[in-house]
Write a protein that holds these residues in place. Structure first.
Motif, PDB file in Angstrom:
ATOM      1  N   TYR A 170       0.781  -1.077  -0.008  1.00 54.39           N
ATOM      2  CA  TYR A 170      -0.127  -0.082  -0.002  1.00 54.39           C
ATOM      3  C   TYR A 170       0.615   1.331   0.191  1.00 54.39           C
ATOM      4  N   HIS A 177      -5.815   4.349   6.159  1.00 58.10           N
ATOM      5  CA  HIS A 177      -6.338   3.670   4.988  1.00 58.10           C
ATOM      6  C   HIS A 177      -7.336   2.712   5.155  1.00 58.10           C
ATOM      7  N   VAL A 179     -11.662   2.913   4.253  1.00 61.64           N
ATOM      8  CA  VAL A 179     -12.410   2.007   3.402  1.00 61.64           C
ATOM      9  C   VAL A 179     -13.501   1.028   4.063  1.00 61.64           C
ATOM     10  N   HIS A 204      -9.216  -1.705  -2.846  1.00 60.90           N
ATOM     11  CA  HIS A 204      -8.604  -1.106  -1.637  1.00 60.90           C
ATOM     12  C   HIS A 204      -7.176  -1.559  -1.260  1.00 60.90           C
TER      13      HIS A 204
END
Length: 452
Positions: free
Chosen positions: A88, A168, A172, A341
Motif C-alpha cells: 500500500y 487507509h 475504506v 482497496h
C-alpha cells in the motif's frame, strides 16, 4: 542455478540459503533491472522497505537497504509492518519499488525477500527472471555500475507509515464495528501492533493473543496455521468472532463465536454477498483457485454468482482479477484480495471487512458462513520429494486415475507441488470424510514412492 524466485518471492533458511550477500545482490540487481526497464526514467528512484519481526530480518533489512542505496535508490525504511502495508505504501507514496522481508507462514528460521513494482503490485515473472539473471551474472564476475558522491541513495525511517496504513484501513470500511468483541491472533508477526490499532479505531472491543513478537516466536503454535489457541480464546472471552493472521498478515482466517473455523472460502462467500449488496462486486463474479472447496462453488451458483478458478497462488488470482476488472478474489488459505482497496492479499483489511458484515447485519459469523457447506476435504503435505516431477511420473498418474475412478462425480483429486517448500500437496474431496482420508493416504504413499 535453479530459479530463485518462487510463487511468493525468494525464500529459504536465513543465513544459510538466504544470506546477507544474496539479499544485497538481489536488491542491486532489482535496481538495475528496473532502471533498464525505464521505471526510474527522469527522476531519482525511491524504495519502501519493510519487514516482519524475525530476528534475521534485522540483518537482511540492513543488506537490502545497503544494496538499494549503493545502486542510487533512496530508501524509506518503514520497519515492522505487514506485507500489504508495504504494498500500500509503495503505491500511496509513489515509490518505484517496494521490498518486504518475510517468509509469511513459514517457521522462524526461514525468511524471504519479496519485491513490489510501482503502484504496489507484485513484479511480473519476466522482471523476476531478469533480476535473477543480472544477480547471477554479478556472482560470476560481471561488475556493477556504482554511483558515487551525490549519486548514492539516501536512507531515512518513515515512521508515518504505520498511521498512514491504519488510516487507509479505517477509511475504506463500509461501517463501524461498535458493539463487537473480537479476539485477534497476530501470530507474533508483522501485524502485532497495526491490526489491534485498526480494529480498536474501528470501534471493536479487542482481545489480543500472539501479539508479543520477540524475533524468534513468529508463527510458533499460533496464527492462521495454528487456530486452537484462538478457538479457545474466543469461547473463553465470549467474543463475537476471532481473526487469525499469518506472519506477514497477508492472510486471514476466522473463528465464529462457538470456536468453529471459518476458512478462506467461507470468508470469500460472505464478503461476496456483502459486496453485491453494495454494487461493489463487478460482474457478480469472484476469482478463486482450484483448491477451493466444491461446496464453495455450489453455494455461489445457488446465489447466482460466477466463480472463475485459477492455478494455486494469489498471484494468479490477482492476474485474473486485474485482466478482467474483478473486485474480489482469494484462496481457501485466507489470502483475500479486495482490489478496490489493496493490491495484494491483506489479512487485516479482510478481517475488518468480515467483522463489518457481522456488525452491519446483526447476524453471527456462524450464520453468515452457513451460506456454504464445506464438503469433506483432506490435505496432506508430503515432504522431501522431487516436486518438479509431479506431472511427469507415470506411476503417480496411474494412482491419480485410480483415485478419480473411485471418487466418481462426488469428489475430486488435486496434486500440487508447493511453490515455496520442497513438498507436494495432496488434496482429496469426497462426500464422506473417511473415504477422503483413505484416498488421500494412498495418494500420499504413491507420491513418496514415485517422487521420493
Amino acid at each position: 542455478m535453479g530459479r530463485l524466485f518462487g510463487t511468493d518471492g525468494v525464500r529459504g533458511v536465513a543465513n544459510a540459503d538466504l544470506t546477507a550477500e544474496m539479499a544485497l545482490g538481489l536488491s542491486v540487481a532489482a535496481a538495475h533491472v528496473l532502471a533498464e526497464a525505464g521505471t526510474f526514467e527522469g527522476h531519482r528512484p525511491t524504495a519502501v522497505v519493510g519487514r516482519d519481526p524475525r530476528a534475521s530480518g534485522e540483518f537482511l533489512e540492513a543488506a537490502v537497504v545497503a544494496g538499494l542505496a549503493s545502486a542510487g535508490v533512496d530508501v524509506l525504511r518503514v520497519g515492522v509492518l505487514p506485507t500489504p502495508a508495504v504494498a500500500y505504501l509503495t503505491g500511496a507514496l509513489g515509490a518505484d519499488l517496494g521490498v518486504m522481508l518475510s517468509a509469511s507462514h513459514n517457521a522462524m528460521p526461514d525468511n524471504g525477500v519479496k519485491f513490489f513494482a510501482r503502484g504496489g503490485h507484485k513484479l511480473a515473472d519476466e522482471l523476476e527472471d531478469r533480476i535473477e539473471a543480472v544477480y547471477d551474472s554479478h556472482r560470476h564476475g560481471e561488475p556493477w555500475e556504482r554511483p558515487t558522491g551525490a549519486g548514492v541513495g539516501r536512507v531515512r525511517d518513515y515512521e508515518e507509515g504505520f498511521d498512514r496504513y491504519v488510516a487507509h484501513l479505517i477509511a475504506v470500511l463500509p461501517n463501524r464495528l461498535d458493539g463487537l468483541k473480537i479476539v485477534l491472533d497476530e501470530a507474533h508477526g508483522a501485524a502485532a501492533w497495526v491490526s489491534p490499532k485498526a480494529f480498536s479505531q474501528a470501534g471493536a472491543e479487542v482481545v489480543t493473543i500472539g501479539a508479543s513478537p520477540d524475533g524468534l516466536n513468529i508463527n510458533d503454535g499460533c496464527g492462521s496455521t495454528h487456530l486452537d489457541k484462538l478457538k479457545a480464546a474466543v469461547v473463553e472471552h465470549g467474543a463475537a468472532l476471532g481473526i487469525a493472521h499469518d506472519g506477514d498478515a497477508d492472510r486471514c482466517l476466522a473463528v465464529d463465536h462457538t470456536g468453529a473455523e471459518v476458512d478462506g472460502d467461507q470468508i470469500l462467500a460472505v464478503l461476496a454477498l456483502a459486496m453485491r449488496e453494495r454494487s461493489a462486486l463487478r460482474a457478480d463474479t469472484l476469482v478463486a483457485t482450484v483448491m477451493s472447496n466444491l461446496g464453495f462453488k455450489l453455494a455461489l451458483e445457488r446465489e447466482g454468482l460466477t466463480l472463475v478458478q485459477t492455478a494455486v497462488g494469489d498471484r494468479y488470482v490477482l492476474e485474473e482479477m486485474k485482466q478482467h476488472g474483478y473486485a474480489l478474489g482469494g484462496e481457501q488459505s485466507g489470502h483475500v484480495i479486495i482490489l478496490d482497496h489493496a493490491t495484494t492479499g491483506d489479512g487485516t483489511l479482510t478481517g475488518l471487512m468480515l467483522a463489518a458484515r457481522v456488525a452491519e447485519t446483526g447476524r453471527s459469523l456462524r450464520d453468515l458462513a452457513a451460506v456454504m457447506e464445506r464438503l469433506p476435504q483432506v490435505l496432506i503435505n508430503v515432504p522431501d520429494v522431487d516436486r518438479s516431477r509431479v506431472g511427469k511420473s507415470a506411476e503417480l498418474s496411474a494412482a491419480v486415475a485410480e483415485a478419480e475412478r473411485e471418487l466418481g462425480a462426488t469428489g475430486r483429486v488435486l496434486l500440487r507441488p508447493s511453490g515455496t517448500e520442497p513438498l507436494v500437496r495432496v488434496m482429496v474431496e469426497a462426500a464422506d470424510i473417511d473415504q477422503a482420508r483413505s484416498v488421500a493416504g494412498r495418494l500420499a504413499d504413491a507420491v513418496k514412492s514415485a517422487l521420493g
